[in-house]
Design an enzyme around this catalytic site. Structure first.
Site, PDB file in Angstrom:
ATOM      1  CB  SER A  37      -0.888   0.017   1.252  1.00  0.00           C
ATOM      2  OG  SER A  37      -1.518   1.281   1.425  1.00  0.00           O
ATOM      3  CE1 TYR A  61      -3.768  -1.583   5.384  1.00  0.00           C
ATOM      4  CE2 TYR A  61      -3.270   0.689   4.814  1.00  0.00           C
ATOM      5  CZ  TYR A  61      -3.548  -0.608   4.427  1.00  0.00           C
ATOM      6  OH  TYR A  61      -3.601  -0.934   3.096  1.00  0.00           O
TER       7      TYR A  61
END
Length: 268
Positions: free
Chosen positions: A163, A176
């Site tokens: 990501s 995250y």
């Protein structure tokens, strides 16, 4: 690079371009929805045999039925929770029994759970660590011997779905982002460890993508904020990321698409 079905006559005269992944055996984790399901479709349409791994057995069965009618290779649904090492070992045995040695692994399974650091439910942190990092690590470890053997005579690819959160700063997404930063650096180190033995290791890093990822997080404000990000611009689709994976794993044998950041144009 969207692979599509073709008439039998076209396949016979141009099979290499129609099915560039023919003869390859792939594993896709998190295949029950979103990017994982889209990647599985791309690989199947490219001619690969594909093992679909995920927790939701009914979704795996539905996707397997779809891909068996669309692709040219074998499709094997394997229900597994990657956070359970013993279950993963049984799943690997099922893949070997059903499809044989694996030469393409897409470690896609992930959890995206946001909240302010001081109020976050730490069980969500544990889940992200278990899925985004430990699950990815154990997936690679489970199939690395296959990849090393395959690399002696042909292509072998380990693909991580990371990501842009592994590089960018997003308030209230700290844990995250930390897991994805770990994936990014893990990938770099595995490239120098496995690359000399001809295993290509890739990190595909999406930006804002329209999937169900994050729909299950506990913090309602963060769910609203995530929905706002996805409507404030034209987001990526799961298929966009699947095409990026296909591009990486069908590159010439001497080429490794090492890191690919894929973002909506409006994100800049």
């Amino acid at each position: 690079m969207t692979f599509s079905s073709a008439p039998a006559s076209a396949v016979s005269t141009n099979s290499a371009s129609a099915h560039p992944l023919a003869g390859r055996v792939a594993v896709v984790t998190g295949a029950t929805s979103g990017i994982g399901a889209a990647v599985a479709r791309q690989l199947a349409l490219g001619g690969a045999d594909v093992a679909l791994m995920g927790r939701r057995e009914h979704r795996l069965a539905e996707l397997a039925d779809e891909l068996r009618s669309a692709g040219s290779g074998q499709i094997l649904p394997v229900a597994v929770d990657l956070a359970d090492p013993q279950a993963l070992s049984r799943a690997v045995a099922s893949v070997h029994s059903g499809l044989g040695r694996v030469d393409l692994v897409v470690a896609n399974a992930g959890a995206m759970l946001g909240a302010p650091f001081e109020t976050a439910d730490t069980a969500e942190w544990d889940r992200m660590l278990d899925v985004n990092l430990r699950g990815l690590l154990h997936t690679g470890r489970a199939f690395v011997d296959d990849l090393l053997t395959a690399a002696e005579n042909g292509p072998a690819d380990l693909v991580h779905i990371g990501s842009i959160g592994g590089h960018s700063l997003y308030p209230n997404w700290s844990v995250y982002c930390a897991t994805k930063a770990a994936v990014a650096h893990l990938t770099r180190n595995l490239r120098v460890e496995l690359g000399p033995r001809n295993v290509r290791v890739h990190n595909i890093e999406p930006g804002v993508t329209a999937t169900e990822l994050g729909d299950d997080m506990l913090n309602g404000d963060m769910r609203t904020a995530l929905a706002g990000m996805r409507t404030a611009m034209r987001p990526l689709s799961a298929e966009d990321i699947a095409e990026s994976v296909a591009f990486a794993v069908t590159a010439p044998a001497n080429v490794n698409i090492a890191e690919m950041i894929v973002v909506p144009v409006q994100l800049g």
